[in-house]
Design an enzyme around this catalytic site. Structure first.
Site, PDB file in Angstrom:
ATOM      1  N   HIS A  75       0.842  -1.204   0.000  1.00 46.13           N
ATOM      2  CA  HIS A  75       0.000   0.000   0.000  1.00 46.13           C
ATOM      3  C   HIS A  75       0.874   1.250   0.000  1.00 46.13           C
ATOM      4  CE1 HIS A  75      -4.020  -1.836   1.573  1.00 46.13           C
ATOM      5  NE2 HIS A  75      -3.480  -2.531   0.607  1.00 46.13           N
ATOM      6  N   PRO A 295      -3.400  -0.092  19.097  1.00 42.92           N
ATOM      7  CA  PRO A 295      -3.165  -0.576  17.740  1.00 42.92           C
ATOM      8  C   PRO A 295      -3.316   0.472  16.633  1.00 42.92           C
ATOM      9  CG  PRO A 295      -5.262  -1.380  18.585  1.00 42.92           C
ATOM     10  CD  PRO A 295      -4.565  -0.715  19.728  1.00 42.92           C
ATOM     11  N   LYS A 299       1.768  -0.418  15.120  1.00 50.33           N
ATOM     12  CA  LYS A 299       3.189  -0.507  15.479  1.00 50.33           C
ATOM     13  C   LYS A 299       3.576  -1.731  16.308  1.00 50.33           C
ATOM     14  CE  LYS A 299       4.650   3.106  13.513  1.00 50.33           C
ATOM     15  NZ  LYS A 299       4.901   2.654  12.169  1.00 50.33           N
ATOM     16  N   TYR A 386       4.261   6.552  10.227  1.00 53.28           N
ATOM     17  CA  TYR A 386       3.457   5.374   9.866  1.00 53.28           C
ATOM     18  C   TYR A 386       4.317   4.312   9.162  1.00 53.28           C
ATOM     19  CZ  TYR A 386      -0.666   2.682   8.593  1.00 53.28           C
ATOM     20  OH  TYR A 386      -1.591   1.682   8.467  1.00 53.28           O
TER      21      TYR A 386
HETATM   22  P1  FAD Z   1       2.515 -12.265  21.564  1.00 51.51           P
HETATM   23  O1  FAD Z   1       2.031 -12.303  20.167  1.00 51.51           O
HETATM   24  O2  FAD Z   1       1.567 -11.940  22.644  1.00 51.51           O
HETATM   25  O3  FAD Z   1       3.209 -13.664  21.844  1.00 51.51           O
HETATM   26  C1  FAD Z   1       3.599 -14.050  23.137  1.00 51.51           C
HETATM   27  C2  FAD Z   1       3.508 -15.558  23.237  1.00 51.51           C
HETATM   28  O4  FAD Z   1       3.957 -15.975  24.518  1.00 51.51           O
HETATM   29  C3  FAD Z   1       2.084 -16.057  23.102  1.00 51.51           C
HETATM   30  O5  FAD Z   1       2.020 -17.044  22.101  1.00 51.51           O
HETATM   31  C4  FAD Z   1       1.740 -16.605  24.485  1.00 51.51           C
HETATM   32  O6  FAD Z   1       0.853 -17.710  24.428  1.00 51.51           O
HETATM   33  C5  FAD Z   1       3.107 -16.992  24.986  1.00 51.51           C
HETATM   34  N1  FAD Z   1       3.198 -17.049  26.450  1.00 51.51           N
HETATM   35  C6  FAD Z   1       2.609 -16.239  27.360  1.00 51.51           C
HETATM   36  N2  FAD Z   1       2.931 -16.608  28.597  1.00 51.51           N
HETATM   37  C7  FAD Z   1       3.758 -17.675  28.472  1.00 51.51           C
HETATM   38  C8  FAD Z   1       4.405 -18.517  29.408  1.00 51.51           C
HETATM   39  N3  FAD Z   1       4.263 -18.327  30.709  1.00 51.51           N
HETATM   40  N4  FAD Z   1       5.183 -19.504  28.937  1.00 51.51           N
HETATM   41  C9  FAD Z   1       5.318 -19.734  27.616  1.00 51.51           C
HETATM   42  N5  FAD Z   1       4.700 -18.966  26.679  1.00 51.51           N
HETATM   43  C10 FAD Z   1       3.941 -17.957  27.107  1.00 51.51           C
HETATM   44  N6  FAD Z   1      -0.932  -4.834  16.775  1.00 51.51           N
HETATM   45  C11 FAD Z   1      -1.147  -4.141  15.665  1.00 51.51           C
HETATM   46  O7  FAD Z   1      -0.189  -3.560  15.128  1.00 51.51           O
HETATM   47  N7  FAD Z   1      -2.431  -4.104  15.136  1.00 51.51           N
HETATM   48  C12 FAD Z   1      -3.489  -4.781  15.707  1.00 51.51           C
HETATM   49  O8  FAD Z   1      -4.598  -4.744  15.217  1.00 51.51           O
HETATM   50  C13 FAD Z   1      -3.280  -5.500  16.873  1.00 51.51           C
HETATM   51  N8  FAD Z   1      -4.302  -6.154  17.493  1.00 51.51           N
HETATM   52  C14 FAD Z   1      -4.048  -6.843  18.654  1.00 51.51           C
HETATM   53  C15 FAD Z   1      -5.084  -7.503  19.325  1.00 51.51           C
HETATM   54  C16 FAD Z   1      -4.847  -8.185  20.524  1.00 51.51           C
HETATM   55  C17 FAD Z   1      -5.974  -8.900  21.244  1.00 51.51           C
HETATM   56  C18 FAD Z   1      -3.533  -8.199  21.062  1.00 51.51           C
HETATM   57  C19 FAD Z   1      -3.251  -8.923  22.375  1.00 51.51           C
HETATM   58  C20 FAD Z   1      -2.508  -7.542  20.372  1.00 51.51           C
HETATM   59  C21 FAD Z   1      -2.749  -6.858  19.181  1.00 51.51           C
HETATM   60  N9  FAD Z   1      -1.737  -6.192  18.488  1.00 51.51           N
HETATM   61  C22 FAD Z   1      -1.966  -5.496  17.372  1.00 51.51           C
HETATM   62  C23 FAD Z   1      -0.387  -6.213  18.920  1.00 51.51           C
HETATM   63  C24 FAD Z   1       0.449  -7.254  18.202  1.00 51.51           C
HETATM   64  O9  FAD Z   1      -0.348  -8.337  17.843  1.00 51.51           O
HETATM   65  C25 FAD Z   1       1.538  -7.608  19.164  1.00 51.51           C
HETATM   66  O10 FAD Z   1       2.359  -6.463  19.318  1.00 51.51           O
HETATM   67  C26 FAD Z   1       2.376  -8.797  18.734  1.00 51.51           C
HETATM   68  O11 FAD Z   1       1.600  -9.980  18.811  1.00 51.51           O
HETATM   69  C27 FAD Z   1       3.587  -8.928  19.655  1.00 51.51           C
HETATM   70  O12 FAD Z   1       4.204 -10.145  19.470  1.00 51.51           O
HETATM   71  P2  FAD Z   1       4.894 -10.884  20.688  1.00 51.51           P
HETATM   72  O13 FAD Z   1       5.472 -12.105  20.086  1.00 51.51           O
HETATM   73  O14 FAD Z   1       5.760  -9.931  21.417  1.00 51.51           O
HETATM   74  O15 FAD Z   1       3.727 -11.222  21.702  1.00 51.51           O
HETATM   75  C1  DHB Z   2      -4.880  -3.553  11.184  1.00 46.58           C
HETATM   76  C2  DHB Z   2      -4.709  -3.348  12.512  1.00 46.58           C
HETATM   77  C3  DHB Z   2      -4.247  -2.138  12.957  1.00 46.58           C
HETATM   78  O1  DHB Z   2      -4.058  -1.919  14.260  1.00 46.58           O
HETATM   79  C4  DHB Z   2      -3.976  -1.098  12.084  1.00 46.58           C
HETATM   80  O2  DHB Z   2      -3.573   0.095  12.572  1.00 46.58           O
HETATM   81  C5  DHB Z   2      -4.151  -1.301  10.745  1.00 46.58           C
HETATM   82  C6  DHB Z   2      -4.604  -2.545  10.287  1.00 46.58           C
HETATM   83  C7  DHB Z   2      -5.381  -4.860  10.706  1.00 46.58           C
HETATM   84  O3  DHB Z   2      -5.650  -5.715  11.559  1.00 46.58           O
HETATM   85  O4  DHB Z   2      -5.499  -5.045   9.507  1.00 46.58           O
END
Ligand code: FAD
Ligand code: DHB
Length: 394
Positions: A75, A295, A299, A386
């Site tokens: 995009h 979100p 980022k 962005y």
């Molecule tokens: P996570 O993806 O949370 O992964 C952490 C992992 O550790 C998980 O699989 C969990 O099961 C595991 N874990 C937890 N505790 C333990 C333990 N004790 N032992 C072993 N494993 C464990 N970001 C955006 O940019 N746009 C979005 O729309 C967006 N929507 C989101 C919606 C939700 C509900 C959430 C929670 C986050 C969202 N985010 C979004 C943020 C983005 O998804 C996260 O920043 C990203 O997933 C970070 O990755 P991570 O691997 O650090 O954490």
């Molecule tokens: C999506 C999620 C976001 O938080 C965003 O800023 C843009 C797109 C998505 O899930 O597609």
């Protein structure tokens, strides 16, 4: 007790943990990955969708970008909906960069496939994970799988276990500074198999609250509406969701929205959160374990990728050059990006949502958005943030 030995124990099998494992594997560093849930559960979580160019470059370098290159949607702009009109922020024209729409689920799947092929050890459904001796030279991780006790002795622990994980709470409270803001609303998200009737993402500020029109593929949409924190998912039928979404989009978009039964529907609260530093002894935090952004700025996933990129470089230099310096620098290097992303995500959230009962804030918001639409400098600033910061590998 089953005993294991690894150079690095990675706790958490989300994008941060999986990508770190892959980057370390390519540097010849062995890591065991522990995940609390099953692989299917991790793949079922629908989250982020927008990848910065720097993130795509890291995934290329990690050797996991084949499908992303084929299926990712590039995009060159994003739109802001306000007072019935759409205003385009021309990312590519303003700052020479674009973003790629590719679901976190797909990125996670690519990383899981790569990990399976690499022959490295991943342990799913690990219960009661605990970290020990992180201030010594041989930290340990203990856990159980189907009732059997295990222990990993390692050189370093990577805390990639998300916001609700065990790593951050295992650090003494007086060794961490916490910065937090909780917002008085959440996002209700729906995934559905209909072709998106929009070409680029639309972030809409409406009188009824924020809405976001996004996509996952030419046949699948991802849409969000701002909702109250006390709302229950059971109260949101698909019909109610689409009705509310249409009302918040400008008319020309609303008229073209076709609907289908939702494949997934969930509510996420919005929060800004950072801990400093990202290190305690030989435990290093990365991704959501260390910070959360609302979100709106897209980022969260991108920050998780930049953290683990820096961490893999620091570990590589430790093993290759016996240099501790990059490990000492890790936290500060991450925090420079983290705070910029926190500021931008907070700014986007403040400009686009309804904050009930604050008439002054509403006028400020309207004035700020009008300024954004009139000023190329303001658009350039938004575009720069962005698309993300440039990436400078060490
Ligand atoms: P996570 O993806 O949370 O992964 C952490 C992992 O550790 C998980 O699989 C969990 O099961 C595991 N874990 C937890 N505790 C333990 C333990 N004790 N032992 C072993 N494993 C464990 N970001 C955006 O940019 N746009 C979005 O729309 C967006 N929507 C989101 C919606 C939700 C509900 C959430 C929670 C986050 C969202 N985010 C979004 C943020 C983005 O998804 C996260 O920043 C990203 O997933 C970070 O990755 P991570 O691997 O650090 O954490
Ligand atoms: C999506 C999620 C976001 O938080 C965003 O800023 C843009 C797109 C998505 O899930 O597609």
């Amino acid at each position: 007790m089953t005993r294991h030995r690894a150079q690095v124990a990675i706790i958490g099998g989300g994008p941060a943990g999986l990508l770190l494992g892959q980057l370390l594997h390519r540097e010849g560093i062995d890591a065991i990955l522990l995940e609390r849930r099953s692989a299917e559960y991790v793949l079922g979580r629908i989250r982020a969708g927008v990848l910065e160019q720097g993130t795509v470059a890291v995934l290329e370098r990690a050797g996991v970008a084949t499908r992303l290159r084929e299926e990712g949607l590039v995009h060159d702009g994003v739109e802001i909906g306000f007072r019935g009109r759409r205003h385009r922020i021309a990312l590519k024209a303003l700052v020479g960069k674009n973003v790629t729409v590719y679901g976190q689920t797909e990125m996670t799947r690519d990383l899981m496939d790569a990990r399976a092929q690499s022959g490295t050890t991943s342990i799913y459904e690990a219960e009661d994970v605990q970290v020990h001796d992180v201030t010594g030279i041989t930290p340990r991780v203990t856990f159980r799988v189907h009732g059997v006790a295990h222990e990993i002795a390692c050189d370093f622990i990577a805390g990639c276990d998300g916001f609700h994980g065990v790593c951050r709470p295992s650090i003494p409270a007086d060794r961490l500074a916490v910065f937090e803001r909780v917002y008085p609303f959440g996002w209700l998200g729906v995934l559905a198999d209909v072709p998106p009737p929009w070409d680029e993402l639309i972030y809409a500020n409406s009188e009824r609250g924020f809405a976001l029109a996004s996509m996952r593929s030419p046949t699948r949409v991802r849409c969000y509406v701002q909702c109250g924190l006390d709302e229950r998912i059971e109260d949101w039928s698909d019909a109610r969701f689409w009705d509310e979404f249409r009302r918040r989009m400008c008319e020309e978009v609303a008229d073209r929205v076709t609907t289908a039964p939702s494949i997934e529907k969930s509510i996420a609260p919005l929060r800004s959160f950072v801990v400093e530093p990202l290190r305690y002894g030989r435990l290093f935090l990365a991704g959501d374990a260390a910070h959360i952004v609302p979100p709106t700025g897209a980022k969260g996933l991108n920050l998780a990728v930049s953290d683990v990129f820096f961490l893999h470089e620091a570990l590589r230099d430790f093993y290759r050059e016996h240099s501790e310096h990059p490990l000492d620098e890790y936290s500060a290097r991450c925090l420079r990006r983290i705070w910029k992303a926190e500021r931008f995500s907070w700014w986007m959230t403040r400009q686009l949502h309804r904050f009930p009962g604050d008439a002054f804030a509403r006028r400020m918001q309207e004035t700020e958005l009008e300024y954004l639409f009139e000023s190329e400098a303001a658009q350039k600033s938004m575009a720069e943030n962005y698309v993300g910061l440039p990436f400078q590998p060490r």
